[in-house]
Structures are given as structure tokens and as C-alpha cells.
Design a protein around this motif. Structure first.
Motif, PDB file in Angstrom:
ATOM      1  N   ILE A  34       0.847  -1.197   0.000  1.00 19.13           N
ATOM      2  CA  ILE A  34       0.000   0.000   0.000  1.00 19.13           C
ATOM      3  C   ILE A  34       0.881   1.245   0.000  1.00 19.13           C
ATOM      4  CG2 ILE A  34      -1.607   1.386   1.373  1.00 19.13           C
ATOM      5  CD1 ILE A  34      -2.833  -1.287   2.349  1.00 19.13           C
ATOM      6  N   ILE A  35       1.874   1.266   0.874  1.00 18.85           N
ATOM      7  CA  ILE A  35       2.773   2.420   0.965  1.00 18.85           C
ATOM      8  C   ILE A  35       3.508   2.641  -0.350  1.00 18.85           C
ATOM      9  CG2 ILE A  35       4.879   3.271   2.077  1.00 18.85           C
ATOM     10  CD1 ILE A  35       3.825   1.785   4.649  1.00 18.85           C
ATOM     11  N   LYS A  36       3.967   1.556  -0.958  1.00 17.24           N
ATOM     12  CA  LYS A  36       4.680   1.688  -2.237  1.00 17.24           C
ATOM     13  C   LYS A  36       3.751   2.226  -3.325  1.00 17.24           C
ATOM     14  CE  LYS A  36       8.306  -1.768  -1.519  1.00 17.24           C
ATOM     15  NZ  LYS A  36       8.850  -3.090  -1.929  1.00 17.24           N
ATOM     16  N   ALA A  37       2.501   1.755  -3.330  1.00 19.47           N
ATOM     17  CA  ALA A  37       1.547   2.222  -4.332  1.00 19.47           C
ATOM     18  C   ALA A  37       1.213   3.701  -4.123  1.00 19.47           C
ATOM     19  CB  ALA A  37       0.269   1.382  -4.275  1.00 19.47           C
ATOM     20  N   LEU A  38       1.106   4.106  -2.859  1.00 24.26           N
ATOM     21  CA  LEU A  38       0.734   5.486  -2.555  1.00 24.26           C
ATOM     22  C   LEU A  38       1.937   6.430  -2.573  1.00 24.26           C
ATOM     23  CD1 LEU A  38      -1.991   5.055   0.209  1.00 24.26           C
ATOM     24  CD2 LEU A  38      -2.200   5.032  -2.284  1.00 24.26           C
ATOM     25  N   SER A  39       3.108   5.878  -2.788  1.00 26.71           N
ATOM     26  CA  SER A  39       4.302   6.728  -2.908  1.00 26.71           C
ATOM     27  C   SER A  39       4.468   7.248  -4.339  1.00 26.71           C
ATOM     28  CB  SER A  39       5.555   5.953  -2.499  1.00 26.71           C
ATOM     29  OG  SER A  39       5.843   4.926  -3.441  1.00 26.71           O
ATOM     30  N   LEU A  40       3.587   6.771  -5.240  1.00 24.37           N
ATOM     31  CA  LEU A  40       3.647   7.205  -6.633  1.00 24.37           C
ATOM     32  C   LEU A  40       2.624   8.311  -6.882  1.00 24.37           C
ATOM     33  CD1 LEU A  40       3.910   3.727  -8.390  1.00 24.37           C
ATOM     34  CD2 LEU A  40       5.769   5.284  -7.764  1.00 24.37           C
ATOM     35  N   LYS A  41       3.079   9.400  -7.470  1.00 26.87           N
ATOM     36  CA  LYS A  41       2.200  10.540  -7.721  1.00 26.87           C
ATOM     37  C   LYS A  41       1.062  10.169  -8.667  1.00 26.87           C
ATOM     38  CE  LYS A  41       2.386  15.479  -8.743  1.00 26.87           C
ATOM     39  NZ  LYS A  41       3.263  16.620  -9.122  1.00 26.87           N
ATOM     40  N   GLU A  42       1.328   9.230  -9.591  1.00 20.79           N
ATOM     41  CA  GLU A  42       0.308   8.834 -10.570  1.00 20.79           C
ATOM     42  C   GLU A  42      -0.914   8.216  -9.905  1.00 20.79           C
ATOM     43  OE1 GLU A  42       1.786   4.558 -12.176  1.00 20.79           O
ATOM     44  OE2 GLU A  42       3.206   6.207 -12.400  1.00 20.79           O
ATOM     45  N   THR A  43      -0.721   7.612  -8.734  1.00 17.79           N
ATOM     46  CA  THR A  43      -1.857   7.032  -8.016  1.00 17.79           C
ATOM     47  C   THR A  43      -2.845   8.125  -7.637  1.00 17.79           C
ATOM     48  OG1 THR A  43      -0.506   5.216  -7.151  1.00 17.79           O
ATOM     49  CG2 THR A  43      -2.577   5.685  -6.001  1.00 17.79           C
ATOM     50  N   TYR A  44      -2.331   9.238  -7.146  1.00 16.24           N
ATOM     51  CA  TYR A  44      -3.192  10.345  -6.727  1.00 16.24           C
ATOM     52  C   TYR A  44      -3.742  11.131  -7.923  1.00 16.24           C
ATOM     53  CZ  TYR A  44      -1.922   9.552  -1.891  1.00 16.24           C
ATOM     54  OH  TYR A  44      -1.777   8.980  -0.654  1.00 16.24           O
ATOM     55  N   GLU A  45      -3.115  10.972  -9.073  1.00 15.30           N
ATOM     56  CA  GLU A  45      -3.630  11.637 -10.270  1.00 15.30           C
ATOM     57  C   GLU A  45      -4.868  10.945 -10.815  1.00 15.30           C
ATOM     58  OE1 GLU A  45      -0.218  11.590 -12.776  1.00 15.30           O
ATOM     59  OE2 GLU A  45       0.659  13.411 -11.911  1.00 15.30           O
ATOM     60  N   LYS A  46      -5.029   9.642 -10.487  1.00 14.51           N
ATOM     61  CA  LYS A  46      -6.171   8.886 -11.008  1.00 14.51           C
ATOM     62  C   LYS A  46      -7.289   8.707  -9.985  1.00 14.51           C
ATOM     63  CE  LYS A  46      -3.696   5.226 -11.920  1.00 14.51           C
ATOM     64  NZ  LYS A  46      -3.225   3.864 -12.298  1.00 14.51           N
ATOM     65  N   CYS A  47      -6.965   8.758  -8.675  1.00 11.66           N
ATOM     66  CA  CYS A  47      -7.997   8.530  -7.661  1.00 11.66           C
ATOM     67  C   CYS A  47      -7.658   9.256  -6.367  1.00 11.66           C
ATOM     68  CB  CYS A  47      -8.157   7.028  -7.396  1.00 11.66           C
ATOM     69  SG  CYS A  47      -6.729   6.275  -6.551  1.00 11.66           S
ATOM     70  N   ARG A  48      -8.604   9.166  -5.413  1.00 13.75           N
ATOM     71  CA  ARG A  48      -8.395   9.729  -4.077  1.00 13.75           C
ATOM     72  C   ARG A  48      -8.413   8.571  -3.074  1.00 13.75           C
ATOM     73  NH1 ARG A  48     -13.158  14.046  -3.968  1.00 13.75           N
ATOM     74  NH2 ARG A  48     -14.069  12.502  -5.388  1.00 13.75           N
ATOM     75  N   PRO A  49      -7.236   8.053  -2.722  1.00 14.26           N
ATOM     76  CA  PRO A  49      -7.169   6.870  -1.862  1.00 14.26           C
ATOM     77  C   PRO A  49      -7.135   7.184  -0.371  1.00 14.26           C
ATOM     78  CG  PRO A  49      -4.981   7.399  -2.629  1.00 14.26           C
ATOM     79  CD  PRO A  49      -5.907   8.438  -3.222  1.00 14.26           C
ATOM     80  N   LEU A  50      -7.740   6.283   0.399  1.00 13.18           N
ATOM     81  CA  LEU A  50      -7.575   6.307   1.851  1.00 13.18           C
ATOM     82  C   LEU A  50      -7.476   4.863   2.328  1.00 13.18           C
ATOM     83  CD1 LEU A  50     -10.428   5.472   3.553  1.00 13.18           C
ATOM     84  CD2 LEU A  50     -11.166   7.606   2.512  1.00 13.18           C
ATOM     85  N   VAL A  51      -6.870   4.669   3.475  1.00  8.16           N
ATOM     86  CA  VAL A  51      -6.662   3.327   4.021  1.00  8.16           C
ATOM     87  C   VAL A  51      -7.557   3.123   5.232  1.00  8.16           C
ATOM     88  CG1 VAL A  51      -4.980   1.725   5.039  1.00  8.16           C
ATOM     89  CG2 VAL A  51      -4.263   3.322   3.232  1.00  8.16           C
ATOM     90  N   THR A  52      -8.207   1.967   5.302  1.00 10.71           N
ATOM     91  CA  THR A  52      -8.937   1.614   6.518  1.00 10.71           C
ATOM     92  C   THR A  52      -8.072   0.632   7.294  1.00 10.71           C
ATOM     93  OG1 THR A  52     -10.112  -0.215   5.401  1.00 10.71           O
ATOM     94  CG2 THR A  52     -11.190   1.935   5.443  1.00 10.71           C
ATOM     95  N   GLY A  53      -7.807   0.954   8.556  1.00 11.70           N
ATOM     96  CA  GLY A  53      -6.936   0.088   9.353  1.00 11.70           C
ATOM     97  C   GLY A  53      -6.466   0.766  10.616  1.00 11.70           C
TER      98      GLY A  53
END
Length: 342
Positions: free
Chosen positions: A21-40
């Protein structure tokens, strides 16, 4: 287009879920396509960030409204579900099974109340889940139960190879008995609808036979003639673009090269083996997987659920070596489904 909100479950915290999850959210392109949040658990995620020496910052939130959805920040809807004093990475623990479970339930609740547009799940460990007091076979059954869904199916998806199953977790003998016309039609409808959510306007679906050579005109079985072919005929009459029954040993090779947008497999291993041969890459020298690409999507639900198609990998957990490929692909599929869902 408005970026969809995606709830990502933490998964079993003792596994590789927090890392990918951290590796995926460390990429700027992830935030360019969606608005992610983590439940945990916010403290657990912060510890994972520190362990990876990441520059990301955890933003502890109690509601979706508090999320910043900014690159460089991981919004964690904190469920305070892990005791960091007793937590052990890479070990089956009841508290970790429970933590994975409550993370899933929260994501389901957010999606059902339309506070998020889709959910993505990190891997859980079934033994830990049961030790934590939750007797489900896995994610699919949890989602079906808590969304009150009776008819659902598993879809495996990669770039070109997309596979749905007539049956999954039953014996091979029972799987043969479950090859029925109505079920074949049902899962074909599901994969056709899913492909449209991926942006494919007119999906071309290949339907596998059950027996070798799709029975060779009845020489090796009767299921093709009595159940599969009639299902194909009815689907065509209803306007679906389908081929079948196709010999299983050629269907998936053709699909991988782009001939089919989706495949209907008759049982678990018929679909899983070719899918994992394509997406999983074992490194003989290091003794571990270099890649475990592919996603698992539960179709038939009132909400979107996409998951990585690999396990918790306790042997490499919290070592910083896990590949985020499947998590990135899961986020991509969830985003596309949210944008194209009617």
C-alpha cells in the motif's frame, strides 16, 4: 473526470499489505487517477512507513470528510485495531486476523453508504482470520455476507487475460456437477458487464469446454453438448458476443494475445493455472517471487471490490522487498470500474 474515492483495506498487518500500500501510494500517478484512503490502524501504518524509511506522512482520520487526498500523505481511517506492544511481523496472530476483518467491514460500510466509490483489499491470512474469531473462507464470502449478495462470482484480471469461474472452492468432482446452463449464462452476464465497466464497449467472451478438446463431439464427455453449447446458443440469441465451447488448452492462450476480452472457466484450477502462469514470476536464484501480478474482482456485489491476487507472504513481510504491481493494478481497475459504472 472527478477522481473516485478508493478505500484500501490494510490487510493482515503482519503480512505485506502495509508495504505494498505504501509503495503504491508513494507514486504521484496514483493520486492523479484517484483519491485513496486506508482503513486500518494508523499507528501500524506509521510504523510501516518508518520501517520502509519512506518520506510519506500518515494522516490519522476518523471520517472520510477529514481526508486530505494529497500526494505525500496517507490518509488512514483509524480503527485502532492493533496492539503495537504485542504485534509481530510475519507471524500468524489472532489480533491481526481481527484487524484485517474490521478493516474490510469499514471499507464495505463506506462503499455501501456511498462515502467512497470503490474498495481495494490487501491480502489477509485465513488462519489468522479464523483465530481472530471470524469464520469466513476469505474476502469474497465476507463481502457477499455483509452486502447480502446471493449471486456472485470471482473474476481474475490482468492486462488482456480476464477469467471468471462457473465454480471455485469445491472438489473437482463437485465442480463437474456444477457445470450447468443457467450458471454459465449467469457468470457470462457478470463478466460482460464487468468488461463494460473496464471501458470495453462490446466485449468478446470465450467460453471454455469442461473436457479435453471440449469433448471432441461427445467422445470425452457430455457436458459440452447438454449444458455449455445450449448456454452459448441462448447467450448469442440475447445479443452477447460469445464463442464456445472452446477447448480449454487453447482458449487462454488466445485470450492472452487479445482475441477475447474475457474467458469463462468451468472450475477453479482451469482458470487459475493459466492466469498465474502468466502473472507470477518465480526467481530461482533468490527463492522468491519477482512478480505476482493480477487482481481478483468480486462480481455481482452492489459495490466495487478489487483485490490483489496473492497472499500475505509472511516470509518476506516487513523486509521492503514485496512488489506493489498487483496493488497498483487493483487500484487502476477499481478506478476504471468506478468511472464507468452506471
Amino acid at each position: 473526470m472527478i477522481r473516485p474515492k478508493i478505500a484500501i483495506t490494510m490487510g493482515d498487518p503482519a503480512g505485506i499489505g502495509p508495504e505494498i500500500i505504501i509503495k503504491a501510494l508513494s507514486l504521484k500517478e496514483t493520486y492523479e487517477k484517484c483519491r485513496p484512503l486506508v482503513t486500518g490502524d494508523a499507528k501500524l501504518m506509521a510504523a510501516a512507513v518508518e520501517n520502509m524509511q519512506s518520506r510519506l506522512r500518515v494522516n490519522r482520520i476518523e471520517s472520510v470528510d477529514e481526508a486530505k487526498f494529497e500526494y505525500g500523505i496517507i490518509d488512514v481511517l483509524d480503527l485502532a485495531c492493533v496492539d503495537m506492544q504485542t504485534f509481530e511481523p510475519g507471524v500468524v496472530q489472532a489480533q491481526c486476523g481481527h484487524a484485517a476483518f474490521v478493516s474490510i467491514i469499514k471499507a464495505i460500510e463506506l462503499a455501501m453508504s456511498k462515502e467512497v466509490d470503490a474498495t481495494v483489499t490487501a491480502p489477509l491470512n485465513k488462519e489468522a482470520l479464523h483465530k481472530g474469531g471470524h469464520n469466513f473462507d476469505g474476502h469474497t464470502e465476507i463481502y457477499a455476507h455483509f452486502t447480502d449478495t446471493k449471486k456472485y462470482a470471482m473474476l481474475l484480471a490482468d492486462d488482456f487475460l480476464r477469467v471468471i469461474h462457473v465454480s471455485t472452492h469445491v472438489s473437482l468432482r463437485e465442480a463437474c456437477d456444477r457445470v450447468k446452463k443457467d450458471r454459465i449464462i449467469e457468470v457470462t452476464e457478470l463478466i460482460d458487464d464487468a468488461c463494460k465497466q473496464f471501458g470495453i464497449v462490446k466485449p468478446h467472451i470465450g467460453i471454455a469446454g469442461l473436457n479435453p478438446h471440449a469433448s471432441d463431439g461427445g467422445l470425452f464427455g457430455w457436458e459440452e453438448e447438454k449444458e455449455i453449447a445450449p448456454a452459448v446458443k441462448e447467450l448469442r440469441e440475447r445479443g452477447f458476443d460469445v464463442d464456445g465451447p472452446i477447448p480449454p488448452d487453447t482458449l487462454f492462450a488466445k485470450a492472452r494475445c487479445g482475441k477475447y476480452d474475457g474467458c469463462v472457466a468451468m472450475y477453479h484450477d482451469q482458470g487459475h493455472i493459466p492466469f498465474k502462469v502468466v502473472g507470477f514470476q518465480w526467481n530461482k536464484e533468490t527463492g522468491q517471487m519477482d512478480a505476482a501480478k493480477g487482481v481478483n474482482i468480486t462480481l455481482g456485489l452492489p459495490i466495487i471490490r478489487v483485490s490483489v491476487d496473492h497472499g500475505t507472504a509472511f516470509d518476506v513481510a516487513w523486509k521492503g522487498v514485496a512488489s506493489p504491481e498487483a496493488m497498483l493494478l487493483s487500484i487502476d481497475y477499481a478506478t476504471r470500474m468506478a468511472q464507468n459504472r452506471k
